[in-house]
Design a protein around this motif. Structure first.
Motif, PDB file in Angstrom:
ATOM      1  N   MET A 173       0.837  -1.192   0.000  1.00 42.55           N
ATOM      2  CA  MET A 173       0.000   0.000   0.000  1.00 42.55           C
ATOM      3  C   MET A 173       0.876   1.247   0.000  1.00 42.55           C
ATOM      4  SD  MET A 173      -1.301   0.330   3.979  1.00 42.55           S
ATOM      5  CE  MET A 173      -1.936   1.983   3.699  1.00 42.55           C
ATOM      6  N   ILE A 174       0.296   2.331  -0.526  1.00 43.01           N
ATOM      7  CA  ILE A 174       1.007   3.614  -0.515  1.00 43.01           C
ATOM      8  C   ILE A 174       0.527   4.430   0.674  1.00 43.01           C
ATOM      9  CG2 ILE A 174       1.380   5.792  -1.759  1.00 43.01           C
ATOM     10  CD1 ILE A 174       2.698   3.393  -3.120  1.00 43.01           C
ATOM     11  N   ILE A 175       1.462   5.019   1.392  1.00 46.83           N
ATOM     12  CA  ILE A 175       1.136   5.975   2.445  1.00 46.83           C
ATOM     13  C   ILE A 175       1.564   7.349   1.948  1.00 46.83           C
ATOM     14  CG2 ILE A 175       1.549   6.664   4.837  1.00 46.83           C
ATOM     15  CD1 ILE A 175       2.241   3.663   5.372  1.00 46.83           C
ATOM     16  N   ASP A 176       0.551   8.200   1.735  1.00 46.94           N
ATOM     17  CA  ASP A 176       0.809   9.553   1.242  1.00 46.94           C
ATOM     18  C   ASP A 176       0.528  10.513   2.393  1.00 46.94           C
ATOM     19  OD1 ASP A 176       0.957  11.975   0.009  1.00 46.94           O
ATOM     20  OD2 ASP A 176      -0.498  11.520  -1.578  1.00 46.94           O
ATOM     21  N   PHE A 177       1.603  11.006   2.999  1.00 49.78           N
ATOM     22  CA  PHE A 177       1.428  11.839   4.193  1.00 49.78           C
ATOM     23  C   PHE A 177       0.643  13.115   3.898  1.00 49.78           C
ATOM     24  CE2 PHE A 177       5.265   9.320   5.206  1.00 49.78           C
ATOM     25  CZ  PHE A 177       4.785   8.674   6.340  1.00 49.78           C
ATOM     26  N   ILE A 194       4.125   4.369  11.574  1.00 49.51           N
ATOM     27  CA  ILE A 194       4.918   5.027  10.537  1.00 49.51           C
ATOM     28  C   ILE A 194       4.581   6.515  10.612  1.00 49.51           C
ATOM     29  CG2 ILE A 194       5.334   5.185   8.062  1.00 49.51           C
ATOM     30  CD1 ILE A 194       4.428   2.224   7.854  1.00 49.51           C
ATOM     31  N   TYR A 244       5.557  10.786   9.973  1.00 48.55           N
ATOM     32  CA  TYR A 244       6.272  11.874   9.311  1.00 48.55           C
ATOM     33  C   TYR A 244       6.029  13.112  10.168  1.00 48.55           C
ATOM     34  CZ  TYR A 244       8.199  14.652   5.531  1.00 48.55           C
ATOM     35  OH  TYR A 244       8.994  15.473   4.773  1.00 48.55           O
TER      36      TYR A 244
END
Lengths: 110, 110
Positions: free
Chosen positions: B1-5, B35, B37
């Motif tokens: 999966m993509i994690i887009d902050f 996870i 940022y």
């Protein structure tokens, strides 16, 4: 502890895990984590592999990476993360014409 | 999966874990990993805390962070990593006059 990748020799992998092309990587490894700072060259890919007792978290530092995950393709760009959770498999490709630099962690879940 | 902050709302913490000052953070959390940022503001710190069943890997994206770890102070700058392995405790401070941005993972080792 501090991990300074500038002080870790870079290792060149050709066809990493059955993929193709060039992967340059600097790794810190203990029994609980692999911590990697790597460059996947244009046109290169890793081979597909599974994360049965760990996971992988990839933070893209520059460029973009295409991940094959659960039968789909997903793209992570600079500042984004690809997460392959435990029990899944994946591989990645650099489909661009410039280097893709990423920071990745493979922690053991046991 | 993509994690887009960019798509995760930023949360402001004041005095995180008993520290002082401001920490802005965007987090993805499941039962195996956190996870994050985050931005630690100038003069801010976290409180000391231990990682008994997990670890923490902090990749500094910009600025610099001072970590108190095992009775010593160590500084991580952009591109470097601080690693707090399982069973250890730590806290961090931003002793500079500009923001420190970092990407961190806390994986469970069980």
């Amino acid at each position: 502890m501090i991990i300074d990748f500038d002080k870790i020799p870079e290792v060149r992998q050709v066809g990493f895990k059955g993929g193709k092309g060039l992967l340059d990587t600097r790794n810190y490894i203990d029994d609980k984590v692999k911590i990697m700072y790597s460059t996947l060259h244009p046109g290169a890919s890793t081979g597909i592999h599974s994360h049965d007792e760990n996971c992988e978290v990839v933070f893209v530092v520059s460029g973009e990476l295409s991940f094959h995950y659960d039968g789909k393709v997903e793209v992570a760009r600079a500042g984004q993360v690809h997460y392959c959770s435990q029990g899944h498999s994946h591989y990645m490709e650099n489909l661009t014409d410039h280097d893709a630099v990423y920071f990745a962690i493979v922690p053991e879940h046991h």
